[in-house]
Design an enzyme around this catalytic site. Structure first.
Site: not given
Lengths: 134, 134, 134, 134, 134, 134
Positions: F32, F78-79, F13, F38, F123, F40
């Site tokens: 950010c 996810d992913h 994100h 980037h 996070e 998480h």
């Protein structure tokens, strides 16, 4: 102010209602109802809420709380089979919810009524339970 | 919505009331009152409760919260002796309850009153404390 | 086959050489040399390598290993000031490297020479040390 | 280059040699030999050592490793009683050392011989075991 | 004596070979090859093996090691897209194996050759990697 | 009685408002807001509060809760790249606060209204978020 002591105990159990057949138990509880049992490392956090005693700076002496948890929980449930060895689950299905309920009541009877009490129980690293009474 | 920043600090302390003898301190506090001190890696969670700012999508910028925790907690207590180096404990027994109370008050003074504040403090992996004000 | 017992102890210390001035100590060791000490929750893993005993299925009874760690490490270092209370550090700077070295030697003297021995020590969650002898 | 997949399984067991009396078992294994069993959340790390495949950048596809662990370990041991349900422990005392040895051999048979294999097993958060073959 | 500093960095990536089609990439790497990337909190342990310096009691000053990790790893990879922002992965598929290999080489160039070096990388809590050079 | 299921998902994100310039986004959100994203490893705890069903001893079957989390959260996020792949964040800045808010609403729609619902989202290991509805 809330204070907590963390302890662990290791037990075997199966999810099981004696008034149901093994088939019905397996249908509802799946592999958790394996007739020969399985087991867990239970992690228990016992939280006490109350005022700081200005004399000691403690809410409650955690050494005392540790002893209560030992006598009421660890000595009863650690290295046991909850279904077979523990009278608390003679007629009660040992789901983590019911284990939390039983532990809360055992501890509540030994902890001064001026304190609020909450128990938090990890059955696995992904399944967690919390009970504070009604 | 609640948001939390986790930080750590490492301190020496002893449980001790200067108006009691060393013997009385040892009787009440046991090995935690060792005259030459012992120490802990304290883990601190600082929880802020408030509304999401529609402009930023933040409750509070955690970079800002991190700075407040640094100036109010870490710079004061990290790598210190709580009893000897910190004026906050000059006349206050540094139990984890009192440390939580002191930290809550230090942070409360710097955090906008529109936010609720809770601090959660691990003194060891088994002894945990939480304070939200009165 | 390697087996490990994990234990913790909580101590105060400062990094300090008595043959250096406080200024030199602070220059080299920074805040870790605070004259009034700071402290840590040390986490110790003791690893034993050997063959499985076909009689018991154990390499070593971990209850026995736990007792050795208690008498050689916890009873000596838990709730102490390493610099002031422990003869092992009377003339030895209590860096985590030296603490690991001292613990390894204390345990080595009590553990059957047929076993290999490794100690792993967490001083904080980010600083870790491991020693297996020369 | 070493790569690892971490999985968990939950089992009941008791430390027990069928050629010993219950009394002898209890004398040697203590509460771990409770006749009605107890249980654990076992955590298993499976480490593979080999070269990076220049085609994929993998040592081994961890999705494949996960499937092997599922079929060889989880499907066999998760939610079982190791003593009663698992033929691997029909005549083998299910100490964590022996469980590690059994798992290593089950996995070794399914993993390409060009790879080195190590298994690391947590029986509790304080008791850890590691086996790499002879 | 081995000493370790633990640090974290947060990055986006996709498993991808530019000499393969998106379809071939997806066939081999599955959801890890999502064209718009996904991401991880990478946890990095950097282990240095060497002798204790009798002057300081350190193998290496961990403050210095922390600075090297910051300049060689965190400043390069934290809050980046490994595929798009980092020249190290311009022509190298950023699998965790390759990330470990790249980090090891970046650190190796900055750490005195008298020390052995190992890096351990968590991509998730279940997928772990370790590299010590050839 | 509260019960919780813990799951994880891995996403890319960037913090970004499309009605602001990249410069304004960088000024407010710092690294950010890196344009190439980037990522998480998000850890999600889903807490359900309700009565124990006397039939099953469950508040809710955690296998069912796990399926709801899979279909409403993991399958969606996810992913993925939250900004580019997920319609929920097409016009919403994917701060952890907003992610928690979105997840709570997705789960709330699928969970019986007799239950209270809280989501807790990590996070990073230091930045944590919790939402229980208004």
């Amino acid at each position: 102010m809330k204070v907590c002591r963390r302890e662990t105990f290791n037990s075997a159990h199966r999810l099981f209602r004696s008034d149901w057949s093994n088939e019905k138990n397996e249908e509802v509880f799946g592999k958790c109802s394996n007739p020969n049992f399985h087991g867990h490392n239970y992690v228990l956090e016992t939280w006490i809420e109350g005022d700081i005693d200005p004399e000691t700076g403690y809410v409650i002496d955690l050494k005392l709380l540790k002893q209560i948890i030992k006598s009421e929980v660890s000595d009863k449930f650690d290295h046991t089979n909850l279904n077979l060895d523990c009278k608390e689950f003679e007629n009660l299905n040992p789901t983590a919810e019911n284990i939390s309920f039983v532990i809360w009541n055992l501890l509540r009877a030994k902890i001064d009524s001026k304190f609020n009490l909450t128990v938090k129980l990890w059955e696995t690293e992904n399944n967690i339970f919390e009970y504070s009474g009604n």
